[in-house]
Design an enzyme around this catalytic site. Sequence first.
Site, mmCIF file in Angstrom:
data_model
loop_
_atom_site.group_PDB
_atom_site.id
_atom_site.type_symbol
_atom_site.label_atom_id
_atom_site.label_comp_id
_atom_site.label_asym_id
_atom_site.label_seq_id
_atom_site.Cartn_x
_atom_site.Cartn_y
_atom_site.Cartn_z
ATOM 1 N N TYR A 1 -8.589 4.549 -4.066
ATOM 2 C CA TYR A 1 -8.649 4.366 -2.614
ATOM 3 C C TYR A 1 -8.902 5.710 -1.937
ATOM 4 C CZ TYR A 1 -7.185 3.272 2.147
ATOM 5 O OH TYR A 1 -7.138 3.120 3.511
ATOM 6 N N ASP B 1 0.814 -1.216 0.000
ATOM 7 C CA ASP B 1 0.000 0.000 0.000
ATOM 8 C C ASP B 1 0.848 1.267 0.000
ATOM 9 O OD1 ASP B 1 -2.550 -1.111 -0.096
ATOM 10 O OD2 ASP B 1 -2.752 -1.216 2.083
#
Length: 228
Positions: free
Chosen positions: A225, A118
Amino acid sequence: MQKLKQQVFEANMDLPRYGLVTFTWGNVSAIDRERGLVVIKPSGVAYETMKADDMVVVDMSGKVVEGEYRPSSDTATHLELYRRYPSLGGIVHTHSTHATAWAQAGLAIPALGTTHADYFFGDIPCTRGLSEEEVQGEYELNTGKVIIETLGNAEPLHTPGIVVYQHGPFAWGKDAHDAVHNAVVMEEVAKMAWIARSINPQLNHIDSFLMNKHFMRKHGPNAYYGQK
């Protein structure tokens, strides 16, 4: 510069809050690109007594232009990275336990799962060791140079941190807050990697397709996201 000094002060105070420093073992800086000035933590000043006005302002040669204290002993490292990478807005150095352990072991922090992916597009690299001449010469400047040497042509915001062999981690970001965020993540994934490899020494790296998905959904051109 008062606003930037306040931001750098708050970012420095986040280091003990997130458990990244013991005593005075860390520093955060941020740069004002338009003015060519950097704000950085004063050297050796305890977090318990530190104030925003204690932050030191230096120019790109390291000359103090504002502040009562000497700047961090790592200032030359920060400045070298700012000179090389225009996308950097903040830099952090700590001796956080798990990331420093990988640095002392001389190993990159392996990308083993999605938490790592991430934030970091691949392993978090470890530099080579500095030579005796590099240490006895301009040590802090040469620390910056070996970081740049190790990153090569990598996009620094895709690899927002590194561990310097036998020393410790450096992290960076678009501003001081972002740099601290990446330093916290680096410490967490360093801990996760140590535990995971202890459980399964033969553990492979994260699958490349999963790495790509997790990194690109947060940082790619079509990232989705979070909230816009």
